[in-house]
Design an enzyme around this catalytic site. Structure first.
Site, PDB file in Angstrom:
ATOM      1  NE  ARG A  41       0.314  14.691  20.022  1.00  0.00           N
ATOM      2  CZ  ARG A  41      -0.716  14.064  19.477  1.00  0.00           C
ATOM      3  NH1 ARG A  41      -0.578  12.855  19.006  1.00  0.00           N
ATOM      4  NH2 ARG A  41      -1.888  14.655  19.404  1.00  0.00           N
ATOM      5  CG  ASN A 115      -3.221  18.514  21.754  1.00  0.00           C
ATOM      6  OD1 ASN A 115      -3.208  19.412  20.917  1.00  0.00           O
ATOM      7  ND2 ASN A 115      -3.288  17.233  21.437  1.00  0.00           N
ATOM      8  N   GLY A 116      -4.968  21.625  22.068  1.00  0.00           N
ATOM      9  CA  GLY A 116      -6.248  22.013  21.485  1.00  0.00           C
ATOM     10  C   GLY A 116      -6.348  23.523  21.424  1.00  0.00           C
ATOM     11  CD  GLU A 503       5.212  10.936  -0.420  1.00  0.00           C
ATOM     12  OE1 GLU A 503       4.325  11.792  -0.464  1.00  0.00           O
ATOM     13  OE2 GLU A 503       5.757  10.577   0.642  1.00  0.00           O
ATOM     14  CD  GLU A 510       7.084  16.245   4.354  1.00  0.00           C
ATOM     15  OE1 GLU A 510       6.379  16.254   5.354  1.00  0.00           O
ATOM     16  OE2 GLU A 510       7.417  15.190   3.768  1.00  0.00           O
ATOM     17  CE  LYS A 625       4.847  10.456  11.287  1.00  0.00           C
ATOM     18  NZ  LYS A 625       5.338  10.525   9.902  1.00  0.00           N
TER      19      LYS A 625
HETATM   20  C1  F6R Z   1       4.408  14.172   4.643  1.00  0.00           C
HETATM   21  C2  F6R Z   1       3.489  13.949   5.743  1.00  0.00           C
HETATM   22  C3  F6R Z   1       2.193  14.673   5.728  1.00  0.00           C
HETATM   23  C4  F6R Z   1       1.075  13.716   6.143  1.00  0.00           C
HETATM   24  C5  F6R Z   1      -0.254  14.486   6.283  1.00  0.00           C
HETATM   25  C6  F6R Z   1      -1.395  13.552   6.628  1.00  0.00           C
HETATM   26  O1  F6R Z   1       5.592  13.485   4.823  1.00  0.00           O
HETATM   27  O2  F6R Z   1       3.761  13.220   6.642  1.00  0.00           O
HETATM   28  O3  F6R Z   1       1.926  15.247   4.493  1.00  0.00           O
HETATM   29  O4  F6R Z   1       0.964  12.713   5.187  1.00  0.00           O
HETATM   30  O5  F6R Z   1      -0.122  15.438   7.275  1.00  0.00           O
HETATM   31  O6  F6R Z   1      -1.151  12.892   7.819  1.00  0.00           O
HETATM   32  P1  F6R Z   1      -1.906  11.573   8.210  1.00  0.00           P
HETATM   33  O7  F6R Z   1      -1.529  10.531   7.218  1.00  0.00           O
HETATM   34  O8  F6R Z   1      -1.416  11.266   9.594  1.00  0.00           O
HETATM   35  O9  F6R Z   1      -3.368  11.884   8.163  1.00  0.00           O
END
Ligand code: F6R
Length: 630
Positions: A41, A115-116, A503, A510, A625
């Site tokens: 996170r 967090n926020g 993708e 990334e 993440k």
């Molecule tokens: C790329 C990646 C990000 C997520 C995006 C949406 O590898 O992980 O582009 O796909 O931040 O995240 P979620 O799916 O958690 O809403």
């Protein structure tokens, strides 16, 4: 008492991971282990606050990752059975030990992790500065803890009341956990728009608090998800109390969670990302279990059965998501439009939420999110809900905010994804989208029985084909060595494989920090072809599907400009091999299912290029993440 003026509420949130503990064990090891689970996170600085048995508050903070903090505090006083901890993704102020959480109030009695984003923090800070408060950090969090102390002292109230009164004046988003060394038998937690879950130990002897359930699962299966505007008071040996911001008691809603702890460990792989790439065959089986009935050649999704009328009467479907989930949405659009013949729009959630989109009551909005916490996607959902649309979620994280906000949905059930770059969640999202399109297409009578059964049968065979595709790993690892020089990459694909090109490019960007662009192969001639020269690797998805002949022409166009071509082809392909520098084969399948296979070598390519460049594959720079910041 009104200390703060109104300020514009724009629903900003931030990332970061929070852990808290009160119980009978030593808190420090629980907190450190929990932080490591939540490091996805954010990982730019870390800190812990421990309340020792003699009511001392020991706070340790370091810039960098959790391991850094752990190493640097080894000789300090780490005793105490109550503590809070935090891993940060900087919003206010640079990553540094001063800006790291926990933040401590002026008197040194209160410590807070957050967090926020407190949006009206500067107004509060201004006022507190005038009253003589001194601030050490640049954070909004330090302002909040000072403000709670100010409220506590001026009103002569206990800490829980002070937290409640203070939060009533705060604008923004928060998940907070607070300890008070003068009330060492309690931990206070509260949430608004940022997730917080509390794990209950047996007999209320201990409580675990975290931003998501992953740090809790090895201790307990019983959890309470805090809702917005709720404050929890945790005392050893007593039932947890929850109240809202008006001080009304809230009934406990204890839920049971199950998670395989093995999925939270690397299990012998050097990185979570590689492990998660390898898990895709099993993850897909888990996703289809009980839903794809192989013998009967049927797909059954309970969400579709329960809401078939609403879904089948949709005049239009809008898919909202971000990043990799948005790429899955682009493939979903092609699947649904082909199988169901309903128009589908795919929107970046971040754009959708701000452009006053036309949404009708008959619309169905599909929100796709691995984490279930993405701020932009959550905001898009709430906008669509306000306008009466029906919301269908495709989510991985069970119990997450998006999962709880949608009207119905289907979990992808691929297990926790820890590597920051999404891999198995993408194939899981595709699997659910295919099953959804199949169910709706069948019900609407668009897909014939023969077509339907053919796709269902082939879908059931894909996990074995993924397993087979993974055999290219060594070859890709070898090829990757010759690509680390590259500063740019082009990824090309068509039809169902155009989003796979996007993708593949995103994965490379990334984690390897190489600039990469994905394009529909035929669009290349309208501009990007100017970039092609001997230095430019071009990855082309050229499987035996729609537009194969056309892709051969696109390959010729790149070859004529001396581009270096890596092609992803169908096993046994002869048409492409002689035209390109390298090929990676994938097993034959139907066009609509091919992204599930073509994406595998692209994930591996990004992985190996990054590993060879010596980069942090699981925690790439500047990323986190769970993107709970807008
Ligand atoms: C790329 C990646 C990000 C997520 C995006 C949406 O590898 O992980 O582009 O796909 O931040 O995240 P979620 O799916 O958690 O809403």
């Amino acid at each position: 008492m009104v200390l703060i003026n109104e300020c514009k509420h724009n629903n900003i949130k931030s990332m970061c991971g929070i852990v808290g503990y009160i119980g009978t064990r030593q808190a420090f090891p629980v907190l450190i282990k929990g932080l490591k689970r939540l490091e996805y996170r954010g990982y730019d600085s870390t800190g812990v606050a421990l309340v020792s048995t003699n009511a001392m508050l020991n706070v340790y903070k370091e810039e960098g990752k959790v391991a850094n903090l752990e190493a640097n505090v080894a000789n300090r006083d780490l005793g105490g059975t109550i503590g809070i901890a935090h891993t940060r993704w900087a919003t206010h102020g640079i990553p540094s030990s001063t800006n790291a959480h926990p933040h401590v109030s002026q008197s040194g009695k209160l410590a807070l992790v957050h967090n926020g984003i407190i949006e009206n923090y500067s107004l509060i800070k201004e006022r507190l500065l005038k009253l003589g408060f001194v601030f050490k950090s640049e954070t909004d969090t330090e302002v909040l803890v000072q403000f709670i102390e100010y409220v506590k002292e001026t009103h002569g109230v206990d800490t829980v009341t002070a937290v409640r009164l203070a939060l009533n004046q705060v604008i923004g988003a928060y998940a907070i956990v607070l300890v008070d060394k003068e009330a060492p038998e309690q931990v206070i937690a509260a949430r608004k728009s940022s997730p917080l879950v509390i794990g209950l130990g047996e007999g209320n002897r201990e409580f675990f608090i975290a931003s998501d359930a992953t740090p809790l699962v090895e201790y307990t299966q019983n959890v309470v998800y805090l809702n917005d505007g709720e404050i929890a008071v945790l005392k050893r040996g007593e039932e947890m109390q929850i109240c809202n911001l008006k001080n009304e008691a809230i009934d406990l809603d204890v839920q049971s969670i199950e998670m395989n702890i093995g999925l939270l460990e690397k299990g012998g792989y050097p990185h979570f990302m590689l492990k998660e790439i390898y898990e895709q065959a099993q993850a897909m089986k888990d996703c289809m279990r009980g839903r794809l009935l192989e013998k009967e050649k049927r797909v059954v999704l309970s969400a579709v059965c329960n809401h078939s009328e609403r879904l089948l009467n949709a005049k239009r479907i809008i898919i909202v998501s971000c990043g990799t989930s948005w790429h899955a949405g682009l493939i979903g659009k092609q699947l649904i439009e082909t199988f169901v013949k309903v128009p589908v729009e795919v929107e970046y959630a971040s754009e959708f939420r701000y452009r006053n989109p036309v949404i009708n009551k008959e619309d169905v909005v599909i929100a796709i999110s691995q984490s279930g916490e993405t701020a932009d996607t959550l905001a898009a959902i709430s906008l669509a809900k306000e306008r009466g649309a029906f919301i269908f979620g495709i989510v991985n994280a069970v119990g997450s905010s998006i999962a709880r906000t949608t009207d119905t949905g289907t979990y992808i059930h691929v297990g926790p994804e820890i590597g920051v770059a999404s891999t198995k969640a993408f194939t899981g999202q595709l699997t659910v989208l295919i099953m959804l399109a199949l169910c709706l297409g069948k019900e609407r009578g668009i897909l014939s029985e023969v077509e339907y059964e053919e796709i269902v049968t082939e879908l059931a065979a894909i996990p074995d084909k993924i397993e087979h595709s993974l055999a290219c790993n060594e070859k890709v690892a070898d090829l990757a060595k010759s690509f680390t020089y590259a500063r740019n990459f082009l990824y090309l694909g068509r039809g169902y494989n155009f989003p796979v090109a996007l993708e593949g490019a995103l994965k490379l960007k990334e984690i390897s920090y190489i600039h990469a662009e994905g394009y529909p192969a035929a669009e290349m001639k309208h501009g990007p072809i100017a970039l092609v020269d001997t230095e430019m690797p071009v990855v082309v998805i050229a499987t035996h599907h729609q537009l194969y002949e056309k892709i051969l022409s696109n390959i010729q166009e790149v070859k004529a400009r001396k581009g270096r071509i890596l092609a992803i082809v169908t096993e046994g392909d002869e048409g492409v091999r002689d035209l390109v520098d390298n090929v990676i084969e994938t097993p034959p399948t139907l066009a609509c299912l091919s992204p599930l296979l073509t994406v595998i070598p692209l994930q591996l390519l990004a992985y190996h290029v990054a590993v060879i460049k010596g980069l942090d594959v699981d925690q790439p720079r500047n990323l986190a993440k769970s993107v709970t910041v807008e």
